[in-house]
Enzyme design. Structure first.
Site, PDB file in Angstrom:
ATOM      1  N   LYS A 272       0.882  -1.185   0.000  1.00  0.00           N
ATOM      2  CA  LYS A 272       0.000   0.000   0.000  1.00  0.00           C
ATOM      3  C   LYS A 272       0.918   1.234   0.000  1.00  0.00           C
ATOM      4  O   LYS A 272       1.464   1.622   1.019  1.00  0.00           O
ATOM      5  CB  LYS A 272      -0.873  -0.020   1.259  1.00  0.00           C
ATOM      6  CG  LYS A 272      -2.214   0.684   1.140  1.00  0.00           C
ATOM      7  CD  LYS A 272      -2.156   2.139   0.767  1.00  0.00           C
ATOM      8  CE  LYS A 272      -1.896   3.050   1.944  1.00  0.00           C
ATOM      9  NZ  LYS A 272      -1.687   4.468   1.516  1.00  0.00           N
TER      10      LYS A 272
ATOM     11  N   GLU B  38       9.798   1.628  10.767  1.00  0.00           N
ATOM     12  CA  GLU B  38      10.823   2.651  10.547  1.00  0.00           C
ATOM     13  C   GLU B  38      10.115   3.991  10.593  1.00  0.00           C
ATOM     14  O   GLU B  38       9.368   4.328   9.666  1.00  0.00           O
ATOM     15  CB  GLU B  38      11.522   2.447   9.207  1.00  0.00           C
ATOM     16  CG  GLU B  38      12.419   1.223   9.226  1.00  0.00           C
ATOM     17  CD  GLU B  38      13.160   0.994   7.918  1.00  0.00           C
ATOM     18  OE1 GLU B  38      13.671  -0.110   7.736  1.00  0.00           O
ATOM     19  OE2 GLU B  38      13.212   1.926   7.100  1.00  0.00           O
TER      20      GLU B  38
ATOM     21  N   CYS C 238      14.101  10.732   6.528  1.00  0.00           N
ATOM     22  CA  CYS C 238      14.016  10.308   7.934  1.00  0.00           C
ATOM     23  C   CYS C 238      15.344  10.461   8.651  1.00  0.00           C
ATOM     24  O   CYS C 238      15.391  10.758   9.833  1.00  0.00           O
ATOM     25  CB  CYS C 238      13.537   8.879   8.017  1.00  0.00           C
ATOM     26  SG  CYS C 238      14.580   7.741   7.089  1.00  0.00           S
TER      27      CYS C 238
ATOM     28  N   GLU D 171       9.588  16.755  14.578  1.00  0.00           N
ATOM     29  CA  GLU D 171      10.080  16.483  13.230  1.00  0.00           C
ATOM     30  C   GLU D 171       9.365  17.410  12.247  1.00  0.00           C
ATOM     31  O   GLU D 171       8.152  17.326  12.073  1.00  0.00           O
ATOM     32  CB  GLU D 171       9.795  15.017  12.864  1.00  0.00           C
ATOM     33  CG  GLU D 171      10.391  14.622  11.539  1.00  0.00           C
ATOM     34  CD  GLU D 171      10.062  13.188  11.128  1.00  0.00           C
ATOM     35  OE1 GLU D 171       8.883  12.783  11.266  1.00  0.00           O
ATOM     36  OE2 GLU D 171      10.969  12.491  10.666  1.00  0.00           O
TER      37      GLU D 171
HETATM   38  P1  NAD Z   1       2.458   8.553   7.305  1.00  0.00           P
HETATM   39  O1  NAD Z   1       2.636   7.783   8.567  1.00  0.00           O
HETATM   40  O2  NAD Z   1       1.453   9.636   7.282  1.00  0.00           O
HETATM   41  O3  NAD Z   1       2.064   7.583   6.095  1.00  0.00           O
HETATM   42  C1  NAD Z   1       2.858   6.486   5.748  1.00  0.00           C
HETATM   43  C2  NAD Z   1       1.976   5.419   5.126  1.00  0.00           C
HETATM   44  O4  NAD Z   1       1.086   4.919   6.107  1.00  0.00           O
HETATM   45  C3  NAD Z   1       1.111   5.908   3.962  1.00  0.00           C
HETATM   46  O5  NAD Z   1       1.073   4.925   2.965  1.00  0.00           O
HETATM   47  C4  NAD Z   1      -0.244   6.085   4.627  1.00  0.00           C
HETATM   48  O6  NAD Z   1      -1.309   5.965   3.723  1.00  0.00           O
HETATM   49  C5  NAD Z   1      -0.235   4.931   5.597  1.00  0.00           C
HETATM   50  N1  NAD Z   1      -1.169   5.066   6.743  1.00  0.00           N
HETATM   51  C6  NAD Z   1      -1.602   6.203   7.343  1.00  0.00           C
HETATM   52  N2  NAD Z   1      -2.455   5.900   8.347  1.00  0.00           N
HETATM   53  C7  NAD Z   1      -2.551   4.539   8.389  1.00  0.00           C
HETATM   54  C8  NAD Z   1      -3.256   3.624   9.221  1.00  0.00           C
HETATM   55  N3  NAD Z   1      -4.062   4.033  10.213  1.00  0.00           N
HETATM   56  N4  NAD Z   1      -3.122   2.294   8.982  1.00  0.00           N
HETATM   57  C9  NAD Z   1      -2.296   1.853   7.992  1.00  0.00           C
HETATM   58  N5  NAD Z   1      -1.625   2.671   7.174  1.00  0.00           N
HETATM   59  C10 NAD Z   1      -1.736   4.018   7.377  1.00  0.00           C
HETATM   60  O7  NAD Z   1       3.908   9.094   6.909  1.00  0.00           O
HETATM   61  P2  NAD Z   1       4.285  10.064   5.711  1.00  0.00           P
HETATM   62  O8  NAD Z   1       3.859  11.436   6.071  1.00  0.00           O
HETATM   63  O9  NAD Z   1       3.839   9.454   4.429  1.00  0.00           O
HETATM   64  O10 NAD Z   1       5.888   9.958   5.740  1.00  0.00           O
HETATM   65  C11 NAD Z   1       6.716  10.777   6.497  1.00  0.00           C
HETATM   66  C12 NAD Z   1       7.165  10.065   7.765  1.00  0.00           C
HETATM   67  O11 NAD Z   1       7.858   8.871   7.444  1.00  0.00           O
HETATM   68  C13 NAD Z   1       8.155  10.881   8.571  1.00  0.00           C
HETATM   69  O12 NAD Z   1       7.820  10.808   9.930  1.00  0.00           O
HETATM   70  C14 NAD Z   1       9.481  10.181   8.325  1.00  0.00           C
HETATM   71  O13 NAD Z   1      10.460  10.362   9.320  1.00  0.00           O
HETATM   72  C15 NAD Z   1       9.052   8.770   8.205  1.00  0.00           C
HETATM   73  N6  NAD Z   1      10.069   7.974   7.513  1.00  0.00           N
HETATM   74  C16 NAD Z   1      10.853   7.122   8.250  1.00  0.00           C
HETATM   75  C17 NAD Z   1      11.853   6.383   7.628  1.00  0.00           C
HETATM   76  C18 NAD Z   1      12.747   5.464   8.431  1.00  0.00           C
HETATM   77  O14 NAD Z   1      13.439   4.660   7.822  1.00  0.00           O
HETATM   78  N7  NAD Z   1      12.779   5.554   9.742  1.00  0.00           N
HETATM   79  C19 NAD Z   1      12.045   6.499   6.253  1.00  0.00           C
HETATM   80  C20 NAD Z   1      11.241   7.386   5.542  1.00  0.00           C
HETATM   81  C21 NAD Z   1      10.238   8.108   6.189  1.00  0.00           C
END
Ligand code: NAD
Length: 517
Positions: free
Chosen positions: A201, A276, A310, A409
């Site tokens: 997804k 992550e 990240c 963040e």
């Molecule tokens: P997000 O958590 O809003 O969304 C990530 C994914 O989760 C999307 O596909 C979204 O549709 C899905 N999602 C949202 N709510 C959900 C739920 N209730 N159940 C299942 N899936 C759900 O994150 P974002 O804004 O897309 O990405 C940015 C974040 O990602 C930042 O916090 C960043 O630090 C983190 N990130 C971490 C790493 C790492 O390796 N630690 C790498 C890249 C990004």
């Protein structure tokens, strides 16, 4: 004159890239994305869709099917049907297939880079490496597919214990919008190498290359159903995926708060999870460091990839006595960063992913001012080509560790600088956040590097270096930054079960009960 010549060349390169992009968009999406379930392109069971727009100029890229629980169910069933044959396939065959996928990714490298830049706003100078890195991920895990099941031999005097590893089953992979192609391959390649089937997804703000990856993999010979893609919203399609009983584990990259939600959603079906999550990573610069190299690394690790990264070093901890000069030079570098069209090869910072995210980043400039930090560079929106979601690269100085800009963040090209007196204070400030993903340390004192690395609460630490990845090493965070590790064999620990078999030599004494004669 020379500058004019360079500008003309850059203009030509941009025009050329835009032309190529138009060809790829027409050939690929045709204005309509699709789920990929059991090898077929499908629209949503509910008949609903949403549109995605480029952050460059707000123009529509495509209509995307909005997946619901029925779509996720169809994909999970397809993954479950494909699992027995995929699990049973010889490791050498899986290896060859994954290498074929890597070849096909490389053959589409330019297309993937252009699509990714247009979909996310990330500068092409970084995205041109996204496909190469994605292909590397497939090759790395392809070469480990044959050994993924290998276990250990743990003999005693009476028994031979040996362990086996078996794939957990169909898994869910949920990815965010920053560098979506590279991150997807980072999760999907080890899952496939381990023998798991996948339902992916992707993020609703950047779904284009996820669909492309599944199509490329099918074209390279991956059997239908082994990799499925369901587009849609997190709270709808994502939630349904984390709750589906056929899905045995969820590999998630995204925000910490979403990780908590997924844990709750997966509780009823006892989902294995790998997270992550977010970061507020410190880069700590001591007075005895090589300050030229430190300056380059500090700039690179927050302003590359639009700061939407990240592992970005979003907090600069700088020793008091060197702070004024270092910050002055840093501010000059920040002011001369080139913000522009992401498909212009000269661009260093492109538009942010989405107007909502741009507004979030802009709101932190007000928060910083209200909290009493100094905006030493940037601090406003940027009027860039196409009128997109650009913000100025920003440096905040004079910050205190308890300010929101030092704790939260921001996930944009925004660096918060805090001064410290000595090593003890630096460590205290570095650890005084809820996150613990990465840390970067600059010092020429080896003993200090050892001591500091020991005390720093982070999953990954680089000393006198920016983030340089080596795929066998563990990748992941502590505290609110994650659970579990990726990379090398660590990835297989998540995607596989370990089974122990104990075989008696046949001579040990078995406790005897109920024997009367
Ligand atoms: P997000 O958590 O809003 O969304 C990530 C994914 O989760 C999307 O596909 C979204 O549709 C899905 N999602 C949202 N709510 C959900 C739920 N209730 N159940 C299942 N899936 C759900 O994150 P974002 O804004 O897309 O990405 C940015 C974040 O990602 C930042 O916090 C960043 O630090 C983190 N990130 C971490 C790493 C790492 O390796 N630690 C790498 C890249 C990004």
């Amino acid at each position: 004159m020379a500058a004019k010549g360079n500008e003309a060349a850059a203009g030509e390169a941009l025009a050329g890239n835009l032309q190529k992009l138009a060809g790829h968009l027409a050939g690929f999406a045709g204005g309509q994305l699709a789920h990929i379930i059991a090898g077929e392109m499908r629209q949503s069971a509910g008949g609903t869709s949403f549109t995605i727009a480029s952050p460059v100029d707000g123009s529509t890229i495509a209509s995307v099917p909005r997946g619901n629980a029925a779509d996720v169910d169809a994909a999970a069933r397809a993954a479950a049907r494909a699992f027995p044959a995929w699990r049973a396939l010889a490791g050498s065959k899986r290896r060859d297939l994954l290498h074929s996928i890597a070849d096909a990714i490389e053959a589409h490298a330019e297309e993937l880079a252009l699509l990714e830049s247009w979909d996310t706003g990330q500068p092409l100078r970084f995205m041109s490496k996204a496909a190469v890195r994605g292909a590397e991920n497939f090759r790395f895990f392809a070469d480990r597919a044959e050994g993924a099941r290998d276990g250990r031999s743990l003999p005693t005097e009476t028994h031979l214990n040996y362990t086996l590893r078996t794939p957990v089953g169909p898994v869910g992979v949920i990815t965010p919008w920053n560098t979506p192609f590279m991150l997807s391959t980072w999760k999907i390649a080890p899952a496939l190498a381990a023998g798991c089937t996948v339902v992916h997804k992707p993020a609703e703000w950047s779904p284009v290359t996820a669909q492309r990856l599944a199509q490329i993999a099918l074209g390279a010979g991956l059997p239908p159903g082994v990799l499925n893609v369901v587009h849609g919203m997190g709270e709808e399609a994502g939630k349904a995926l984390t709750e589906h009983p056929a899905i045995k584990a969820v590999a998630f990259i995204g925000e910490s708060s979403t990780g908590s939600a997924i844990m709750r959603q997966g509780a009823a079906t006892l989902k294995r999870v790998h997270f992550e999550l977010g970061g507020k990573n410190p880069v700590i610069v001591f007075g005895d460091a090589d300050l030229e190299r430190a300056l380059d690394a500090v700039v690179f690790m927050i302003y590359s990839l639009n700061g939407e990264r990240c592992t970005s070093s979003s907090r600069l901890l700088i020793q008091q006595d060197i702070a004024p000069r270092f910050l002055e030079r840093l501010a000059a570098r920040v002011q001369s960063l080139k913000v522009g069209h992401p498909l212009d090869p000269a661009t260093e910072i492109g538009p942010l992913i989405h107007p909502r995210h741009r507004d979030k980043v802009l709101s932190y400039f007000e928060i910083a001012r209200a909290e009493g930090a100094t905006v030493a560079a940037g601090g406003a929106a940027h009027a860039g080509p196409g009128g997109g979601t650009y913000v100025q690269p920003t440096l905040l100085t004079g910050a205190r560790r308890d300010m929101r800009v030092a704790q939260e963040e921001i996930f944009g090209p925004v660096l918060t600088a805090i001064t410290f007196k000595d090593e003890a204070e630096a460590l205290e400030i570095a650890n005084d956040v809820r996150y613990g993903l990465a840390g970067y340390l600059w010092t020429s004192d080896v003993s200090r590097a050892l001591r500091f690395s020991e005390g720093l609460e982070a999953g990954m630490i680089w000393v006198n270096s920016e983030n340089v990845r080596h795929l066998p090493t563990p990748f992941g965070g502590v505290k609110y930054s994650g659970i579990g590790r990726d990379g090398g064999d660590y990835s297989f620990e998540f995607y596989m079960e370990t089974k122990n078999v104990a075989i008696s030599h046949g001579a040990h004494a078995i406790p005897v009960l109920g024997k009367r004669s």
